[in-house]
Design a protein around this motif. Structure first.
Motif, mmCIF file in Angstrom:
data_model
loop_
_atom_site.group_PDB
_atom_site.id
_atom_site.type_symbol
_atom_site.label_atom_id
_atom_site.label_comp_id
_atom_site.label_asym_id
_atom_site.label_seq_id
_atom_site.Cartn_x
_atom_site.Cartn_y
_atom_site.Cartn_z
ATOM 1 N N MET A 263 0.379 -1.200 0.316
ATOM 2 C CA MET A 263 -0.169 0.297 -0.288
ATOM 3 C C MET A 263 0.913 1.102 -0.016
ATOM 4 N N ARG A 264 0.692 2.250 -0.963
ATOM 5 C CA ARG A 264 1.045 3.452 -0.925
ATOM 6 C C ARG A 264 0.450 4.814 0.267
ATOM 7 N N THR A 265 1.268 5.130 0.529
ATOM 8 C CA THR A 265 1.493 6.820 1.382
ATOM 9 C C THR A 265 1.840 7.427 0.974
ATOM 10 N N VAL A 266 0.505 8.901 0.827
ATOM 11 C CA VAL A 266 0.966 9.777 0.724
ATOM 12 C C VAL A 266 0.181 11.180 0.951
ATOM 13 N N VAL A 267 1.289 12.440 1.377
ATOM 14 C CA VAL A 267 1.369 13.626 1.921
ATOM 15 C C VAL A 267 0.834 14.284 1.055
ATOM 16 N N TYR B 13 -10.853 4.629 1.651
ATOM 17 C CA TYR B 13 -9.218 4.545 1.908
ATOM 18 C C TYR B 13 -8.851 4.665 3.407
ATOM 19 N N VAL C 219 -6.868 6.230 6.507
ATOM 20 C CA VAL C 219 -6.057 7.819 6.520
ATOM 21 C C VAL C 219 -5.284 7.681 8.037
ATOM 22 N N THR C 220 -4.119 8.531 8.036
ATOM 23 C CA THR C 220 -4.118 8.615 9.786
ATOM 24 C C THR C 220 -3.092 9.862 8.949
ATOM 25 N N ASP D 283 0.003 12.331 10.791
ATOM 26 C CA ASP D 283 1.594 10.957 11.112
ATOM 27 C C ASP D 283 2.478 12.527 11.761
ATOM 28 N N ILE E 121 -2.101 11.384 6.460
ATOM 29 C CA ILE E 121 -1.824 11.173 4.786
ATOM 30 C C ILE E 121 -2.933 9.323 4.881
ATOM 31 N N VAL E 122 -2.859 9.298 2.900
ATOM 32 C CA VAL E 122 -4.135 8.202 3.140
ATOM 33 C C VAL E 122 -2.904 7.721 2.116
ATOM 34 N N HIS E 123 -3.747 6.081 2.225
ATOM 35 C CA HIS E 123 -3.229 5.153 2.655
ATOM 36 C C HIS E 123 -3.844 4.528 0.733
#
Length: 117
Positions: free
Chosen positions: A1-5, A104, A106-107, A109, A114-116
């Protein structure tokens, strides 16, 4: 899984949203009272920009003549044909077992949302 800010904490106000493009997909990131959620910005009915629709709540009735307005800001209404979706899960409000839009994780940090995908 890719993470994107997708945003800085505080960039999306409570009750607000931001539409982002990730790997060719339009995704809406929503800031709810207790955190963030993300949905694909395409209604499964006819592809409308779902995440541009109105956020509202749900009217429930515990008994005849008694009504409550609940889940304020958690029901997303498609701008084209008014189909409604639970913004937390992507499930259709009317037919949750058969109709849904992709959600999706979301976290947060530190200072980043960040969306995964």
């Amino acid at each position: 899984m890719r993470t994107v800010v997708v945003a800085a904490v505080g960039e999306i106000p409570p009750g607000g949203r931001k539409i982002v493009e990730i790997e060719g997909r339009s995704i809406g990131v929503f800031h709810l009272a207790d955190g963030y959620v993300a949905l694909r910005n395409a209604c499964p009915h006819e592809g409308a920009p779902l995440c541009r629709g109105a956020l509202s709540g749900a009217v429930t009735s515990p008994a005849p003549g008694r009504y409550r307005y609940e889940r304020r800001g958690e029901i997303l209404r498609c701008p084209w044909h008014q189909w409604e979706f639970d913004v937390r899960t992507g499930r259709s409000w009317v037919d949750p077992d058969r109709v849904r839009v992709r959600s999706y994780p979301v976290t947060v940090d530190g200072t980043q949302v960040i969306v995964h995908v």
